[in-house]
Write a protein that holds these residues in place. Structure first.
Motif, mmCIF file in Angstrom:
data_model
loop_
_atom_site.group_PDB
_atom_site.id
_atom_site.type_symbol
_atom_site.label_atom_id
_atom_site.label_comp_id
_atom_site.label_asym_id
_atom_site.label_seq_id
_atom_site.Cartn_x
_atom_site.Cartn_y
_atom_site.Cartn_z
ATOM 1 N N LYS A 53 1.578 98.697 1.309
ATOM 2 C CA LYS A 53 1.410 100.048 1.877
ATOM 3 C C LYS A 53 0.371 100.831 1.082
ATOM 4 N N LEU A 54 0.459 100.710 -0.232
ATOM 5 C CA LEU A 54 -0.508 101.426 -1.086
ATOM 6 C C LEU A 54 -1.927 100.922 -0.820
ATOM 7 N N ARG A 55 -2.044 99.634 -0.642
ATOM 8 C CA ARG A 55 -3.358 99.030 -0.355
ATOM 9 C C ARG A 55 -3.964 99.620 0.912
ATOM 10 N N HIS A 56 -3.114 99.756 1.901
ATOM 11 C CA HIS A 56 -3.534 100.329 3.172
ATOM 12 C C HIS A 56 -4.016 101.770 2.966
ATOM 13 N N LEU A 57 -3.245 102.537 2.187
ATOM 14 C CA LEU A 57 -3.608 103.938 1.944
ATOM 15 C C LEU A 57 -4.922 104.042 1.171
ATOM 16 N N ILE A 58 -5.100 103.140 0.210
ATOM 17 C CA ILE A 58 -6.355 103.173 -0.569
ATOM 18 C C ILE A 58 -7.533 102.844 0.341
ATOM 19 N N ARG A 59 -7.328 101.858 1.203
ATOM 20 C CA ARG A 59 -8.404 101.447 2.110
ATOM 21 C C ARG A 59 -8.835 102.629 3.003
ATOM 22 N N GLU A 60 -7.855 103.412 3.408
ATOM 23 C CA GLU A 60 -8.162 104.546 4.285
ATOM 24 C C GLU A 60 -8.502 105.815 3.517
ATOM 25 N N GLY A 61 -8.479 105.718 2.197
ATOM 26 C CA GLY A 61 -8.824 106.878 1.373
ATOM 27 C C GLY A 61 -7.805 107.996 1.455
ATOM 28 N N ARG A 62 -6.554 107.642 1.721
ATOM 29 C CA ARG A 62 -5.546 108.686 1.882
ATOM 30 C C ARG A 62 -4.689 108.870 0.635
ATOM 31 N N VAL A 63 -5.089 108.243 -0.439
ATOM 32 C CA VAL A 63 -4.327 108.416 -1.679
ATOM 33 C C VAL A 63 -5.303 108.508 -2.854
ATOM 34 N N LYS B 38 -4.502 110.214 -8.847
ATOM 35 C CA LYS B 38 -3.586 111.215 -9.437
ATOM 36 C C LYS B 38 -2.236 111.225 -8.732
ATOM 37 N N ASP B 39 -2.192 110.697 -7.502
ATOM 38 C CA ASP B 39 -0.918 110.691 -6.770
ATOM 39 C C ASP B 39 0.031 109.593 -7.251
ATOM 40 N N VAL B 40 -0.498 108.650 -8.027
ATOM 41 C CA VAL B 40 0.334 107.507 -8.432
ATOM 42 C C VAL B 40 1.328 107.946 -9.502
ATOM 43 N N GLU B 41 2.599 107.713 -9.229
ATOM 44 C CA GLU B 41 3.613 108.019 -10.239
ATOM 45 C C GLU B 41 3.720 106.814 -11.164
ATOM 46 N N ASP C 237 5.821 105.650 -13.215
ATOM 47 C CA ASP C 237 7.108 105.263 -13.797
ATOM 48 C C ASP C 237 7.193 103.735 -13.748
ATOM 49 N N GLU C 238 8.340 103.187 -14.104
ATOM 50 C CA GLU C 238 8.432 101.726 -14.193
ATOM 51 C C GLU C 238 8.226 101.070 -12.826
ATOM 52 N N GLU C 239 8.732 101.716 -11.785
ATOM 53 C CA GLU C 239 8.556 101.148 -10.441
ATOM 54 C C GLU C 239 7.087 101.213 -10.024
ATOM 55 N N GLY C 240 6.454 102.345 -10.354
ATOM 56 C CA GLY C 240 5.033 102.518 -10.018
ATOM 57 C C GLY C 240 4.187 101.438 -10.677
ATOM 58 N N LYS C 241 4.531 101.104 -11.911
ATOM 59 C CA LYS C 241 3.759 100.068 -12.618
ATOM 60 C C LYS C 241 3.931 98.709 -11.927
ATOM 61 N N ASP C 242 5.167 98.451 -11.482
ATOM 62 C CA ASP C 242 5.385 97.196 -10.761
ATOM 63 C C ASP C 242 4.531 97.139 -9.494
ATOM 64 N N VAL C 243 4.439 98.279 -8.816
ATOM 65 C CA VAL C 243 3.659 98.300 -7.567
ATOM 66 C C VAL C 243 2.186 98.014 -7.857
ATOM 67 N N LEU C 244 1.671 98.570 -8.960
ATOM 68 C CA LEU C 244 0.254 98.324 -9.289
ATOM 69 C C LEU C 244 0.020 96.847 -9.630
ATOM 70 N N GLU D 233 -9.175 105.041 -12.730
ATOM 71 C CA GLU D 233 -8.953 106.487 -12.808
ATOM 72 C C GLU D 233 -7.519 106.856 -13.178
ATOM 73 N N ILE D 234 -6.628 105.878 -13.164
ATOM 74 C CA ILE D 234 -5.221 106.202 -13.452
ATOM 75 C C ILE D 234 -5.027 106.395 -14.953
ATOM 76 N N ASP D 235 -4.385 107.493 -15.296
ATOM 77 C CA ASP D 235 -4.106 107.754 -16.701
ATOM 78 C C ASP D 235 -2.842 106.982 -17.086
ATOM 79 N N TRP D 236 -2.943 106.128 -18.088
ATOM 80 C CA TRP D 236 -1.823 105.246 -18.428
ATOM 81 C C TRP D 236 -1.432 105.506 -19.886
ATOM 82 N N PRO D 237 -0.555 106.486 -20.129
ATOM 83 C CA PRO D 237 -0.249 106.824 -21.523
ATOM 84 C C PRO D 237 0.627 105.765 -22.195
#
Lengths: 120, 488
Positions: free
Chosen positions: B39-49, B52-55, B57-64, B95-99
């Motif tokens: 789903k994220l791939r689709h959103l990136i392709r369409e430029g809709r995300v 900075k919108d990426v959360e 958290d641990e789940e977000g990292k798994d998605v990336l 561009e994702i800030d990864w502290p």
């Protein structure tokens, strides 16, 4: 984190024992455990359960073998990589052997009632 | 909590005991992460995300991670448009800030994404590495001029067109490499300007990991020039920046070998020689395996210098004799000259005076034919040391003064201050106390200004006091020189 003195089971020598809070364990989980699980899962293609087992095994090895003065994170990464590769190799070998020598139901699904009854 | 953050490893036994009988959370399952990633791939392709919108958290990292896996697998199966998509996702991840990224996960994702993108373009990773190595290490003169012009413009702060070709940037990197030995201060300015220019770009530079590669190279050369001019702490900070960038580059074995060499040379200049001999030996063989003969020769030469510092002159001589006849060294004017210098010094130490003098003469000719002021200064310093070891202090002093002139002419104040202390030492030996005092009076403020001597250093106070009383303390002077040798 505080450190309390403790008498070793062998007696005599006093060794340090840490008292760790649940917040510290949680931080450990986030900063050390989960990154290694993600590495084993996504880089080596393991399931999350297998990845978890691999990382725990690496921690067990770390207690015995790791030198904390020499890049401990690098050491852990390397051990997790090796254990993951070993696990995948073992799985692959198991699958190959099963395909060649395993029972027929392993290859072609469950046996028919006739096969199950020994053809009687 | 802070202590824990410093050393989380110590907590392992407690962690294992605490989790023995409980379920341990492992983040999203792979299946769920892959679903969300598509789903994220689709959103990136369409430029809709936006990144900075990426959360994170641990789940977000798994998605990336799952997203990169998806693009890698698509790259091996399909083809059409995947390279462009990999580039887009690479830019998104960058561009994702990864502290608190203790395991360099972001760098790992970027590298895997870049591998997918490059493979999809039909190029082998070894070809990319070769192209990059050749562009930076063996450019043609036109390319060097192109890079030089570009560096001049950005250093001056002149307006540069937005879309700069990657070739120009590689030429700029080549120019840094070519000039670092001869013009360290100017090269430092240019390397820092290139680094700043690349960091500040809003528009993408090159494709995929090229921006990281170029930023790493700029940082490497900024650090190298600082090392040459004696600022080791700052040099190491630049090397850390380079390392951070090279982690994100595909097939970066060559860059890491160079970085390791650069760090080892800092240790060499800090006189940590005993631990360095095996390191340089290993680096030499690593460069050879990676097909980098010039760097292998340099590593061999530094190994010989290290052996020489440990008074293992026979072993040093063996390496230098092989190097002095190798085609790589003969083709590199700078290297040839310094190899001759050390060859001569080794011969001098082994009491082969005639051969030593002949080698010094060859080295002087070699330096005179080129334009390498730093090499010339090093050579003259060695000749000075040679005559001093033979007990000819007057001739040694003559060569040390030539070194001083060379350093002053290229603006290396720190090294000039250090040779002034050597001159003071020899002047005292010759009974020229007033000259020695004068040199010390000139040198000390520069060394203090550059932070090379700590405020509490007893030798400095003693030396100042002795100079004030017009009776220079040679022991304090020697201690200060020892201190500088080990700390600068």
């Amino acid at each position: 984190m505080t450190t309390l003195p403790r008498r070793s089971p062998a007696g005599g020598r006093v060794v340090a024992r840490r008292v760790v809070t649940s917040a510290q364990l949680g931080e450990f989980h986030r900063s050390l455990f989960l990154p290694l699980v993600r590495r084993a899962a996504w880089r080596h293609g393991l399931s999350k359960e297998d990845a978890r087992d691999v990382v725990q095994e690496a921690f067990l090895l770390a207690i015995v073998k790791m030198d904390p003065d020499r890049n401990p994170k690098g050491w852990l990464v390397q051990v997790v990589d090796h254990l993951s590769v070993n696990l995948r190799r073992k799985d692959r070998r198991h699958a190959d052997l099963a395909a060649r020598w395993g029972p027929r139901e392993f290859q072609a699904g469950p046996m028919t009632p006739e096969e199950d009854s020994g053809g009687l | 909590m802070r202590a824990f953050a410093r050393e989380p490893i110590e907590i392992i036994p407690e962690w294992l005991a605490a989790t023995r009988d409980v379920e341990i959370a492992t983040g999203l399952s792979c299946e769920e992460a892959l679903l969300r990633a598509s789903k994220l791939r689709h959103l990136i392709r369409e430029g809709r995300v936006s990144p900075k919108d990426v959360e994170l958290d641990e789940e977000g990292k798994d998605v990336l991670h799952a997203l990169v896996k998806l693009i890698s697998e698509t790259a091996t199966k399909q083809g059409e448009g995947v390279a462009r998509e990999a580039e887009r996702i690479h830019g998104f991840l960058r561009e994702i800030d990864w502290p608190a990224d203790g395991f360099a996960e972001k760098a790992d994702l970027l590298r895997r994404c870049a591998i997918a993108g490059w493979s999809e373009r039909g190029v082998e990773l070894d070809e990319i590495a070769k192209y990059r190595h050749d562009s930076v290490c063996a450019p043609d003169p036109d390319c060097l001029a192109l890079g030089e012009g570009f560096l001049e413009s950005i250093t001056r702060g002149a307006a540069v067109e937005e879309a700069v070709e990657t070739k120009t940037l590689f030429s700029a990197a080549a120019s840094l490499r070519a000039r670092a030995d001869d013009e360290p201060l100017q090269t430092l300015k240019k390397a820092a300007a290139l680094h700043q220019w690349l960091s500040a770009r809003s528009q993408a530079v090159g494709s995929l990991d090229e921006a990281d590669l170029l930023l790493g190279i700029a940082a490497l050369w900024a650090g190298t020039t600082l090392r040459i001019s004696g600022h080791f702490q700052q040099a190491n900070r630049w090397f850390d920046l380079a390392q951070e960038r090279f982690l994100r580059v595909v097939n970066s074995a060559q860059q890491f070998a160079k970085l390791d060499y650069a760090r080892a040379t800092v240790l060499y200049q800090q006189s940590r020689c005993a631990e360095l001999v095996p390191i340089f030996k290993a680096l030499r063989s690593r460069f050879e395996k990676l097909g980098m003969p010039n760097d292998a020769a340099r590593a061999g030469f530094t190994e010989a210098m290290t052996l020489a510092s440990l008074n293992r002159w026979g072993e040093a001589l063996e390496i230098l004799e092989v190097l002095s006849e190798s085609s790589v060294v003969l083709a590199d004017g700078n290297l040839h000259a310094v190899v001759q210098v050390y060859l001569a010094t080794s011969l001098a130490q082994l009491r082969e005076r005639d051969r030593a003098e002949a080698a010094y003469a060859t080295a002087l000719r070699s330096v005179a034919s080129g334009r390498h002021p730093i090499v010339a200064a090093c050579l003259k310093w060695s000749i000075g040391d040679f005559y001093r070891s033979l007990g000819d202090a007057a001739r040694a002093l003559y060569f040390y003064r030539l070194v001083l002139t060379d350093y002053l002419s290229i603006g290396l104040r720190t090294l000039a201050a250090q040779i002034r202390l050597t001159i003071a030492d020899v002047s005292l030996e010759l009974g020229r106390d007033r000259e020695a005092e004068q040199e010390i009076v000139w040198a000390l403020p520069i060394l203090e200004e550059e932070g090379l001597v700590g405020e509490g250093l007893a030798a400095v106070s003693l030396l100042k006091e002795s100079v004030r009383r017009r009776k220079t303390d040679p022991r304090a002077l020697r201690e200060l020189r020892e201190h500088l040798r080990s700390n600068t």
